[in-house]
Design a protein around this motif. Structure first.
Motif, PDB file in Angstrom:
ATOM      1  N   GLU A  45       0.826  -1.200   0.000  1.00  0.00           N
ATOM      2  CA  GLU A  45       0.000   0.000   0.000  1.00  0.00           C
ATOM      3  C   GLU A  45       0.870   1.263   0.000  1.00  0.00           C
ATOM      4  O   GLU A  45       1.670   1.436  -0.911  1.00  0.00           O
ATOM      5  N   PHE A  46       0.814   2.112   1.012  1.00  0.00           N
ATOM      6  CA  PHE A  46       1.348   3.451   0.827  1.00  0.00           C
ATOM      7  C   PHE A  46       2.184   3.925   2.017  1.00  0.00           C
ATOM      8  O   PHE A  46       2.060   3.420   3.122  1.00  0.00           O
ATOM      9  N   TYR A  47       3.031   4.900   1.745  1.00  0.00           N
ATOM     10  CA  TYR A  47       3.874   5.531   2.756  1.00  0.00           C
ATOM     11  C   TYR A  47       3.924   7.005   2.390  1.00  0.00           C
ATOM     12  O   TYR A  47       4.500   7.372   1.358  1.00  0.00           O
ATOM     13  N   LEU A  48       3.320   7.855   3.214  1.00  0.00           N
ATOM     14  CA  LEU A  48       3.093   9.244   2.823  1.00  0.00           C
ATOM     15  C   LEU A  48       3.411  10.193   3.970  1.00  0.00           C
ATOM     16  O   LEU A  48       3.230   9.872   5.144  1.00  0.00           O
ATOM     17  N   ASP A  49       3.845  11.397   3.607  1.00  0.00           N
ATOM     18  CA  ASP A  49       4.065  12.441   4.594  1.00  0.00           C
ATOM     19  C   ASP A  49       2.749  13.101   4.983  1.00  0.00           C
ATOM     20  O   ASP A  49       1.724  12.952   4.308  1.00  0.00           O
ATOM     21  N   TYR A  50       2.796  13.862   6.060  1.00  0.00           N
ATOM     22  CA  TYR A  50       1.614  14.574   6.543  1.00  0.00           C
ATOM     23  C   TYR A  50       1.591  16.002   6.017  1.00  0.00           C
ATOM     24  O   TYR A  50       2.631  16.582   5.688  1.00  0.00           O
ATOM     25  N   GLY A  51       0.386  16.548   5.941  1.00  0.00           N
ATOM     26  CA  GLY A  51       0.219  17.923   5.491  1.00  0.00           C
ATOM     27  C   GLY A  51      -1.246  18.319   5.520  1.00  0.00           C
ATOM     28  O   GLY A  51      -2.123  17.540   5.912  1.00  0.00           O
ATOM     29  N   ASP A  52      -1.514  19.541   5.108  1.00  0.00           N
ATOM     30  CA  ASP A  52      -2.880  20.052   5.021  1.00  0.00           C
ATOM     31  C   ASP A  52      -3.361  19.953   3.576  1.00  0.00           C
ATOM     32  O   ASP A  52      -2.611  20.265   2.639  1.00  0.00           O
ATOM     33  N   TYR A  53      -4.620  19.555   3.410  1.00  0.00           N
ATOM     34  CA  TYR A  53      -5.219  19.382   2.085  1.00  0.00           C
ATOM     35  C   TYR A  53      -6.396  20.327   1.932  1.00  0.00           C
ATOM     36  O   TYR A  53      -7.278  20.381   2.795  1.00  0.00           O
ATOM     37  N   ASP A  54      -6.403  21.034   0.833  1.00  0.00           N
ATOM     38  CA  ASP A  54      -7.525  21.890   0.447  1.00  0.00           C
ATOM     39  C   ASP A  54      -7.881  21.470  -0.977  1.00  0.00           C
ATOM     40  O   ASP A  54      -7.103  21.697  -1.905  1.00  0.00           O
ATOM     41  N   PHE A  55      -9.046  20.821  -1.140  1.00  0.00           N
ATOM     42  CA  PHE A  55      -9.352  20.311  -2.472  1.00  0.00           C
ATOM     43  C   PHE A  55     -10.805  20.578  -2.849  1.00  0.00           C
ATOM     44  O   PHE A  55     -11.703  20.572  -2.008  1.00  0.00           O
ATOM     45  N   LYS A  56     -10.993  20.815  -4.162  1.00  0.00           N
ATOM     46  CA  LYS A  56     -12.304  21.120  -4.720  1.00  0.00           C
ATOM     47  C   LYS A  56     -12.618  20.110  -5.823  1.00  0.00           C
ATOM     48  O   LYS A  56     -11.748  19.794  -6.641  1.00  0.00           O
ATOM     49  N   VAL A  57     -13.867  19.640  -5.826  1.00  0.00           N
ATOM     50  CA  VAL A  57     -14.309  18.657  -6.807  1.00  0.00           C
ATOM     51  C   VAL A  57     -15.552  19.201  -7.502  1.00  0.00           C
ATOM     52  O   VAL A  57     -16.584  19.419  -6.871  1.00  0.00           O
TER      53      VAL A  57
ATOM     54  N   MET B  29      -2.997   5.799   9.522  1.00  0.00           N
ATOM     55  CA  MET B  29      -3.287   7.225   9.316  1.00  0.00           C
ATOM     56  C   MET B  29      -2.731   8.099  10.435  1.00  0.00           C
ATOM     57  O   MET B  29      -2.193   9.173  10.182  1.00  0.00           O
ATOM     58  N   ILE B  30      -2.874   7.642  11.693  1.00  0.00           N
ATOM     59  CA  ILE B  30      -2.324   8.385  12.822  1.00  0.00           C
ATOM     60  C   ILE B  30      -0.877   7.968  13.063  1.00  0.00           C
ATOM     61  O   ILE B  30       0.014   8.812  13.152  1.00  0.00           O
ATOM     62  N   VAL B  31      -0.639   6.668  13.179  1.00  0.00           N
ATOM     63  CA  VAL B  31       0.729   6.156  13.323  1.00  0.00           C
ATOM     64  C   VAL B  31       1.203   5.786  11.916  1.00  0.00           C
ATOM     65  O   VAL B  31       0.840   4.750  11.372  1.00  0.00           O
ATOM     66  N   GLY B  32       2.026   6.645  11.320  1.00  0.00           N
ATOM     67  CA  GLY B  32       2.273   6.607   9.882  1.00  0.00           C
ATOM     68  C   GLY B  32       3.384   5.687   9.439  1.00  0.00           C
ATOM     69  O   GLY B  32       4.422   6.137   8.932  1.00  0.00           O
ATOM     70  N   SER B  33       3.189   4.385   9.565  1.00  0.00           N
ATOM     71  CA  SER B  33       4.207   3.414   9.171  1.00  0.00           C
ATOM     72  C   SER B  33       4.271   3.266   7.651  1.00  0.00           C
ATOM     73  O   SER B  33       3.431   3.779   6.920  1.00  0.00           O
ATOM     74  N   ASN B  34       5.266   2.530   7.202  1.00  0.00           N
ATOM     75  CA  ASN B  34       5.494   2.290   5.781  1.00  0.00           C
ATOM     76  C   ASN B  34       4.738   1.031   5.366  1.00  0.00           C
ATOM     77  O   ASN B  34       5.223  -0.088   5.520  1.00  0.00           O
ATOM     78  N   GLU B  35       3.525   1.203   4.828  1.00  0.00           N
ATOM     79  CA  GLU B  35       2.696   0.059   4.445  1.00  0.00           C
ATOM     80  C   GLU B  35       3.295  -0.730   3.282  1.00  0.00           C
ATOM     81  O   GLU B  35       3.043  -1.932   3.152  1.00  0.00           O
ATOM     82  N   ARG B  36       4.015  -0.069   2.421  1.00  0.00           N
ATOM     83  CA  ARG B  36       4.521  -0.755   1.239  1.00  0.00           C
ATOM     84  C   ARG B  36       5.539  -1.833   1.611  1.00  0.00           C
ATOM     85  O   ARG B  36       5.691  -2.826   0.903  1.00  0.00           O
ATOM     86  N   LEU B  37       6.242  -1.635   2.724  1.00  0.00           N
ATOM     87  CA  LEU B  37       7.227  -2.616   3.167  1.00  0.00           C
ATOM     88  C   LEU B  37       6.744  -3.448   4.344  1.00  0.00           C
ATOM     89  O   LEU B  37       7.002  -4.647   4.412  1.00  0.00           O
ATOM     90  N   TYR B  38       6.058  -2.810   5.277  1.00  0.00           N
ATOM     91  CA  TYR B  38       5.723  -3.477   6.536  1.00  0.00           C
ATOM     92  C   TYR B  38       4.207  -3.503   6.720  1.00  0.00           C
ATOM     93  O   TYR B  38       3.645  -2.798   7.559  1.00  0.00           O
ATOM     94  N   ALA B  39       3.565  -4.350   5.921  1.00  0.00           N
ATOM     95  CA  ALA B  39       2.099  -4.421   5.982  1.00  0.00           C
ATOM     96  C   ALA B  39       1.618  -4.813   7.372  1.00  0.00           C
ATOM     97  O   ALA B  39       0.536  -4.403   7.803  1.00  0.00           O
TER      98      ALA B  39
END
Length: 642
Positions: A222-234, A414-424
């Motif tokens: 799956e995924f490994y991502l940094d944290y940040g603020d999102y502002d998005f419009k659809v 999501m809260i504890v942001g581990s590396n899903e791509r390696l450590y499922a």
């Protein structure tokens, strides 16, 4: 220091006598695993070090859904914050829609026969244009795409320890119908449900362990991502409903006054309230302020590692209040179709969502987002911050389990942001573990949980094709992934809590791990160190035996000798994983007692004699009376006097 001659003679004589008999001890099973020494970034106590850092990425995204072509197109601006101690000449970004092409690595590594859940369409992929990457001076337009990764170059480096850069671009892609069980389209009588994820180019993690984490997106990982603020419009046709991660910030522009009133009522109700009832689908005069053209739905989520959305004109929509331990409130929501409706199906989804979020918030760490939304989808089950995609056909216990599991992922990863791509196992396994206790609590045990019944899983532990928990998800055989990533690590934590440490010591350490690594990036060694320090226990034998290999547990009783005022019970360890011995003694007067021998009895040898002091005669001895351990040979776990 002089050694007496008689002692030297004794030692020499002993060595001579036993020179032909080398009996190894079991020290290797108790030795340290991996490199776990602390540094300024990661402490040996299992907490972030005094100079721990991680980078950050904030996103502004504006997209439009073209339902005729099933295409999403738009633009984004990503602001990158380099908190690392080194300057960066480029950033790596993931363009994961490129997985849906004929020549992607993921497509080429999917078997022709026996396609698994991670198969997907092959007529998609990103189109990128007007890229601009800027630090301070002139903008660069240079980038290089390799499969699902994109390297973006700057004309000048991003400064260390606080430097900033922006990357902006236009992008578009065809929304796949079959999206590898992560996203896609569900066709219903009232319209398509679009479950949209991996929908924007997003920056990879640069960390203190590997530098850039650029493993390709193949499918299972799956995924490994940094944290940040999102502002998005659809932007969608006016008669669509859109739900997304975080908070809807323009409800007056997209919801009728009636719907706004219903929202206010639902946000104050512990019972589910319809926003759009089944008989109101398509009644835009009741639910929408506009009756033609397009509308733009605007969302924000803060300190998140991702954002997603779902859109359809065919949604039933309901909601209820979530009560959090601090006194704060959030809102549980569900969007689903007429085909999914029913008292044993999706009309209970919001009840399930609310119960799940409230349980985990109370037991482990408070839920951080304003909304928790369950979407009836083509996806069997997939998690994102504040939003879950669960299969529209799920019902009853199956719907509870998938809902509870996907929302449990808001804690891991999501809260504890581990590396899903390696450590499922650090997200799937931990989540399956907390699901066990949530299920036991829900509605006073309405649904059973088998996660703690280790002996039900013995058939897999005996399989010659089994693999270890530490097998990467993209490497694990499909038949094994459910065990290596989900059930085996979950059972390991249950054993640690219920059999080895006890609930209080475990919970103290586990809660501290969650708190200390919330919105950060722990590695396996950080978890191991955190649990050992928090529980005050050397657990090398457990991490090595259970998490780092494919060895098994096999305890037994080989003999019981009764004396006048005692009994000698001989225990054996024929497995690769040493374990404490929890055993029940039943006496001839039918009285019982539970005793425990520490794991250290196996440090020297694989046989241990225990002196049971009692004038009572022993009628039976039973190892692991709660049946937690997946002991691969249960035939010798009990002794009964003949």
């Amino acid at each position: 220091m002089r050694i007496p001659k008689f002692l030297l003679l004794f030692c020499f004589s002993s060595l001579t006598a036993f020179a032909q008999e080398v009996v190894p001890n079991n020290q290797s099973k108790f030795d340290e695993i991996m490199y776990r020494r602390g540094n300024v970034y990661r402490s040996a106590s299992g907490v972030p070090g005094p100079q721990y850092w991680q980078n950050r990425a904030d996103y502004n995204i504006d997209v439009e859904l073209d339902e005729k072509a099933n295409v999403l197109k738009g633009k984004l601006t990503m602001t990158y914050h380099n908190n690392s101690p080194e300057e960066l000449n480029y950033v790596w970004m993931y363009v994961e829609q490129n997985r849906f092409t004929e020549d992607s690595r993921g497509t080429l590594t999917t078997p022709i026969e026996g396609r698994n859940r991670y198969a997907g369409d092959t007529d998609g992929g990103f189109k990128i244009s007007s890229l601009s990457a800027k630090v301070k001076g002139d903008a660069s337009s240079k980038y290089l795409i390799t499969d699902t990764r994109m390297q973006v170059f700057f004309n000048e480096p991003i400064a260390a320890k606080g430097g900033m850069a922006t990357v902006s671009m236009n992008f578009e892609f065809k929304i796949p119908e079959e999206g590898m069980d992560r996203m896609g389209q569900l066709k219903t009588k009232d319209g398509i449900i679009y479950s949209v994820a991996q929908w924007y180019p997003r920056v990879a993690v640069f960390d203190d362990v590997k530098g850039w984490n650029t493993e390709p997106y193949l499918g299972a990982g799956e995924f490994y991502l940094d944290y940040g603020d999102y502002d998005f419009k659809v932007t969608v046709p006016y008669d669509f409903i859109v739900v997304g991660s975080g908070e809807l910030v323009n409800p007056k522009e997209v919801l009728s006054k009636e719907l706004q009133n219903r929202w206010d009522k639902a946000s104050q109700s512990d019972k589910t309230v319809y926003l759009i009832a089944p008989n109101e689908i398509g009644n835009t005069k009741l639910t929408r302020p506009s009756q033609n053209g397009k509308t733009t739905w605007h969302f924000r989520i803060k300190n998140s590692r991702d954002a997603v959305f779902a859109a359809s004109r065919g949604f039933i929509w309901d909601a209820a209040r979530i009560n959090l331990p601090s006194g704060k409130k959030a809102v549980a929501q569900s969007v689903y179709t007429k085909e999914s409706d029913g008292p044993k199906a999706w009309s209970r989804s919001t009840e399930y969502t609310k119960a799940s979020i409230e349980h985990y918030s109370s037991k482990w760490f408070e839920y951080p987002y304003p909304n928790a939304i369950n979407v009836a989808s083509n996806v069997g089950g997939m998690e994102y911050p504040g939003v879950s995609f669960c299969h529209a056909r799920s019902k009853g216990q199956d719907l509870w389990e998938v809902t509870d599991h996907e929302f449990g992922h808001n804690w891991f990863p999501m809260i504890v942001g581990s590396n899903e791509r390696l450590y499922a196992w650090m997200d799937e396994g931990f989540n399956t573990f907390i699901n066990h206790y949530s299920t036991l609590e829900f509605n006073k045990g309405e649904y059973p949980s088998d996660a703690a019944k280790g002996r039900n899983q013995v058939f897999w532990y005996r399989s010659k094709n089994r693999e270890g928990i530490n097998t990467y998800p993209d490497v694990a055989r499909p038949m094994n992934l459910g065990y290596t990533a989900y059930s085996k690590p979950a059972l390991g934590l249950i054993m640690l809590r219920e059999y080895i440490l006890g609930a209080e010591r475990f919970d103290n350490a586990f809660k501290a791990y969650i708190k200390n690594w919330s919105y950060k990036h722990p590695q396996p060694s950080d978890f191991f160190n955190a649990m050992e320090n928090g529980a005050g226990e050397n657990l090398n034998w457990f991490w090595r035996g259970w998490f780092m290999g494919s060895g098994n547990i096999d305890l037994g009783i080989s003999n019981v000798v009764q004396n006048q005022d005692s009994a000698i019970i001989t225990f054996t360890n024929k497995g690769d994983v040493p374990m404490p011995i929890v055993f029940k003694v039943i006496y001839e007067d039918d009285s019982k007692e539970i005793k425990t021998l520490p794991v250290e009895v196996w440090q020297r040898t694989n046989e241990w004699e225990y002196l049971l002091r009692s004038s009572k005669k022993v009628k039976a001895v039973d190892i692991d009376p709660s049946r937690i351990l997946p002991d691969v040979d249960g035939s010798n776990n009990s002794w009964i006097k003949e």
